[in-house]
Design a protein around this motif. Sequence first.
Motif, short mmCIF file in Angstrom:
data_model
loop_
_atom_site.label_atom_id
_atom_site.label_comp_id
_atom_site.label_asym_id
_atom_site.label_seq_id
_atom_site.Cartn_x
_atom_site.Cartn_y
_atom_site.Cartn_z
N TRP A 165 27.00 48.02 33.46
CA TRP A 165 28.31 48.28 34.08
C TRP A 165 29.22 47.11 33.78
CZ3 TRP A 165 29.95 52.71 35.42
CH2 TRP A 165 30.93 52.88 36.35
N PRO A 166 30.49 47.33 33.50
CA PRO A 166 31.38 46.21 33.20
C PRO A 166 31.47 45.23 34.37
CG PRO A 166 32.48 48.32 32.84
CD PRO A 166 31.16 48.61 33.44
N LYS A 167 31.58 43.98 34.03
CA LYS A 167 31.69 42.96 35.07
C LYS A 167 33.15 42.68 35.36
CE LYS A 167 27.33 40.81 34.06
NZ LYS A 167 26.60 39.61 33.81
N GLY A 168 33.43 42.21 36.53
CA GLY A 168 34.78 41.88 36.93
C GLY A 168 35.10 42.49 38.28
N HIS B 18 37.19 45.00 40.92
CA HIS B 18 37.44 46.44 40.89
C HIS B 18 38.69 46.76 40.07
CE1 HIS B 18 37.56 50.58 42.20
NE2 HIS B 18 38.80 50.41 42.62
N GLN C 128 39.99 45.03 37.59
CA GLN C 128 39.74 44.80 36.17
C GLN C 128 38.91 45.93 35.57
OE1 GLN C 128 37.82 41.02 36.45
NE2 GLN C 128 39.73 39.86 36.29
N VAL C 129 37.90 46.38 36.29
CA VAL C 129 37.05 47.46 35.79
C VAL C 129 37.84 48.76 35.69
CG1 VAL C 129 35.01 48.88 36.32
CG2 VAL C 129 34.92 46.40 36.60
N THR C 130 38.72 49.01 36.67
CA THR C 130 39.55 50.22 36.64
C THR C 130 40.52 50.19 35.48
OG1 THR C 130 39.35 50.41 39.03
CG2 THR C 130 41.13 51.64 37.98
N GLN D 273 40.18 48.56 32.70
CA GLN D 273 39.40 48.70 31.47
C GLN D 273 39.00 50.16 31.26
OE1 GLN D 273 35.82 46.40 31.51
NE2 GLN D 273 35.32 46.87 29.40
N PHE D 274 38.56 50.83 32.31
CA PHE D 274 38.17 52.23 32.18
C PHE D 274 39.36 53.09 31.76
CE2 PHE D 274 37.88 56.44 34.13
CZ PHE D 274 36.79 56.94 33.45
#
Length: 113
Positions: free
Chosen positions: A41-44, A46, A48-50, A52-53
């Motif tokens: 799962w991508p790190k960072g 919430h 940052q992950v959103t 990126q997604f």
Amino acid sequence: MADSAAPLTALSGHDEFDENISELATPAAGPYKFKKKRGKWPKGTHDQVTRQFLAFAVLGILTVLYFMVMFALVCGWIDGEKFTMAVAAISGPQALAAAVIGFYYGKNGSNDS
């Protein structure tokens, strides 16, 4: 008639009261550590992950659209005029992809400094 005011312990299934728990107690400082490790799962955070997604999802959809139009042109399913119209129709999602990528890298750049 039965007593409708049953004790809370009978409703919740807890029969014993822990004397060590206080209303004034605060949780320990620091992040909660999960016992299970997360997978790939991508790190960072919430946010940052959103970001990126969303960036990768919009880029993936746009790439699929372009490949479909190119494939249709190569296979001869559409002619040059329809190809031009299809590329013009994809300009909306292309603008969305540009905005998402600008937002993604703009936020990452502002967080780095």
